[in-house]
Design a protein around this motif. Structure first.
Motif, short mmCIF file in Angstrom:
data_model
loop_
_atom_site.label_atom_id
_atom_site.label_comp_id
_atom_site.label_asym_id
_atom_site.label_seq_id
_atom_site.Cartn_x
_atom_site.Cartn_y
_atom_site.Cartn_z
N HIS A 17 -14.02 -9.57 33.99
CA HIS A 17 -14.41 -9.47 32.65
C HIS A 17 -14.55 -7.98 32.13
CE1 HIS A 17 -15.61 -13.62 33.07
NE2 HIS A 17 -15.20 -13.74 31.85
N THR A 18 -15.37 -7.23 33.08
CA THR A 18 -15.64 -5.86 32.89
C THR A 18 -14.43 -4.91 32.50
OG1 THR A 18 -16.11 -5.26 35.04
CG2 THR A 18 -18.07 -5.74 33.62
N SER A 19 -13.48 -5.33 33.56
CA SER A 19 -12.13 -4.67 33.49
C SER A 19 -11.58 -4.75 32.22
CB SER A 19 -11.23 -5.28 34.44
OG SER A 19 -11.68 -4.70 35.66
N ARG A 20 -11.57 -5.99 31.78
CA ARG A 20 -10.91 -6.37 30.39
C ARG A 20 -11.62 -5.67 29.13
NH1 ARG A 20 -6.13 -10.05 30.68
NH2 ARG A 20 -6.68 -10.58 28.49
N LEU A 21 -12.70 -5.58 29.18
CA LEU A 21 -13.69 -5.05 28.23
C LEU A 21 -13.46 -3.46 28.22
CD1 LEU A 21 -17.09 -6.86 28.41
CD2 LEU A 21 -15.47 -6.93 26.49
N LYS A 22 -13.37 -2.70 29.43
CA LYS A 22 -13.12 -1.18 29.21
C LYS A 22 -11.57 -1.03 29.01
CE LYS A 22 -14.71 0.84 32.94
NZ LYS A 22 -15.05 1.14 34.27
N LYS A 23 -10.83 -1.88 29.07
CA LYS A 23 -9.27 -1.74 28.80
C LYS A 23 -9.34 -1.77 27.26
CE LYS A 23 -4.59 -3.57 29.15
NZ LYS A 23 -3.84 -4.60 29.83
N ALA A 24 -10.00 -2.75 26.82
CA ALA A 24 -9.99 -3.04 25.10
C ALA A 24 -10.57 -1.86 24.67
CB ALA A 24 -10.72 -4.27 24.78
N PHE A 25 -11.69 -1.24 25.09
CA PHE A 25 -12.32 -0.19 24.71
C PHE A 25 -11.64 1.21 24.67
CE2 PHE A 25 -16.55 -2.56 25.43
CZ PHE A 25 -17.14 -2.36 23.84
N ARG A 26 -10.89 1.30 25.67
CA ARG A 26 -10.18 2.44 25.80
C ARG A 26 -8.86 2.51 24.86
NH1 ARG A 26 -10.48 1.47 31.60
NH2 ARG A 26 -8.27 0.35 31.41
N ALA A 27 -8.38 1.17 24.57
CA ALA A 27 -7.46 1.04 23.53
C ALA A 27 -7.77 1.37 22.14
CB ALA A 27 -6.82 -0.35 23.49
N ARG A 28 -9.23 1.46 21.90
CA ARG A 28 -9.87 1.72 20.66
C ARG A 28 -10.42 3.31 20.68
NH1 ARG A 28 -11.34 -1.99 16.90
NH2 ARG A 28 -11.80 0.18 15.84
N GLY A 29 -10.11 3.90 21.55
CA GLY A 29 -10.46 5.34 21.83
C GLY A 29 -11.75 5.45 22.06
N CYS A 30 -12.35 4.53 22.79
CA CYS A 30 -13.89 4.66 23.24
C CYS A 30 -13.99 4.60 24.68
CB CYS A 30 -14.61 3.44 22.80
SG CYS A 30 -14.45 3.12 20.98
N GLU A 31 -15.10 5.44 25.10
CA GLU A 31 -15.46 5.62 26.75
C GLU A 31 -16.43 4.61 27.05
OE1 GLU A 31 -17.94 8.21 29.44
OE2 GLU A 31 -17.17 9.22 27.80
N ALA A 32 -16.15 3.71 27.73
CA ALA A 32 -17.20 2.55 28.04
C ALA A 32 -17.48 2.89 29.64
CB ALA A 32 -16.46 1.04 27.80
N ARG A 33 -18.67 2.63 29.86
CA ARG A 33 -19.30 2.60 31.22
C ARG A 33 -20.15 1.55 31.65
NH1 ARG A 33 -20.64 7.25 34.20
NH2 ARG A 33 -19.89 8.49 32.78
N CYS A 34 -19.93 1.16 32.68
CA CYS A 34 -20.74 -0.07 33.24
C CYS A 34 -22.14 0.38 33.68
CB CYS A 34 -20.05 -0.98 34.19
SG CYS A 34 -18.77 -1.83 33.68
#
Length: 329
Positions: A17-34
């Motif tokens: 789940h977190t891998s999918r979310l981080k990938k989706a955030f990267r696609a929107r130009g955002c930096e996601a950190r768990c």
């Protein structure tokens, strides 16, 4: 909104789940950190906000996506939810926020709010009296019905007991000691054969995907209990009932579990008998649902957070009228 938005994905474990979310955030130009909520702290000497979120220094994330909250003592869970409350007080959009999560985690409050908002749901009783729970069980059994006993806090179909007449005798009420001294009873709904229920995902006030969970461990149809996931048509009745359930609890996104009423045609979930809402999950997993729909669920969640909550903090849910169709298409 800045393309350099920094997002905290609150979770006690990383994985699919977190891998999918981080990938989706990267696609929107955002930096996601768990970030694990257990590692966060309230620190009034930590200027300027009094909150210390690992990985964000003395600053705060631009938004928070709540993917998981670890279990713990009452005090630990209260503090972790307090961190989410504090982030909201600091103006950080929290998706879903602590108030909504508290409503959905507490099954008794979920049932209360569904009933208060006129969302169809089975009759429910919750209290600390074993004597009262026994009277409910006897009364329901006398009417030819069964009840399901559930942990007040629980998920994935764990700890469920179906109670009623067995071999011509009424089985006794289980000890409340195994249920933290709380009796949460819900009228059992006899499903179709083979047994199944629906899971509908609601995002931003709109039902976006549905599946049938078929089989599993006896009458319990959770994916975690071995149920098979099948694509399901997202009918108006399913969509509208699920959306109303999410609204009743104030959730940005929700996994809504529904079942056909006795006598309802289980193939279309329509007609004069709307489906019943069994539970509403405010920290919903979607791996099973993703396997039967072409919708990129992580991307849909990220888009709603960024385009609705982060672009306009505090924006209310605006339900979209669903015109029917197949959620798996």
């Amino acid at each position: 909104m800045s393309t350099a938005a920094r997002i905290a994905v609150m979770t006690d474990e990383t994985g699919w789940h977190t891998s999918r979310l981080k990938k989706a955030f990267r696609a929107r130009g955002c930096e996601a950190r768990c970030v694990d909520l257990a590692d966060c702290r309230i620190d009034t000497t930590w200027a300027p906000h009094g909150l210390a979120i690992p990985g964000f220094g003395h600053g705060l994330p631009d938004a928070v996506f709540v993917r998981g909250i670890a279990g713990g003592t009452f005090e630990q869970v209260t503090l972790r939810l307090g961190i989410l409350h504090a982030l909201r007080e600091c103006g950080v959009p929290v998706y879903n926020d602590a108030r909504a999560i508290e409503r959905s985690v507490d099954k008794s409050m979920t049932s209360f709010l569904l009933n208060r908002h006129g969302v169809p749901t089975p009759a429910t009783w919750a209290g600390e009296s074993a004597a009262f729970a026994q009277r409910v069980l006897m009364r329901e059994a006398a009417a030819g019905r069964r009840v399901v006993m559930k942990p007040l806090f629980g998920s994935q179909g764990k700890g469920l007991r179906r109670l009623g007449m067995r071999g011509g005798r009424l089985a006794p009420l289980p000890s409340l000691a195994g249920y933290s001294r709380v009796a949460y009873l819900q009228r059992y709904v006899e499903g179709a054969r083979p047994g199944f229920d629906w899971r509908v995902l609601v995002i931003g006030g709109r039902a976006v995907a549905a599946m049938r969970r078929v089989g599993g461990r006896g009458w319990i149809h959770n994916f975690a209990q071995g149920a098979a996931c099948e694509p399901a048509a997202l009918t108006d009745a399913l969509a509208q009932t699920a959306v109303r359930a999410g609204e009743a609890l104030g959730l940005d996104y929700a996994g809504v579990d529904l079942i056909a009423q006795h006598g309802q045609n289980p193939d279309d979930a329509g007609g004069n008998l709307p489906p019943l809402v069994l539970e509403v999950n405010g920290v919903a997993a979607w791996r099973g649902l993703q396997s039967v729909t072409q919708l990129d669920i992580a991307a849909a969640l990220v888009d709603d957070l960024l385009d609705r909550r982060l672009a306009a903090p505090g924006a209310p849910l605006v339900p979209v009228t669903f015109a029917g169709g197949d959620a798996s298409a």
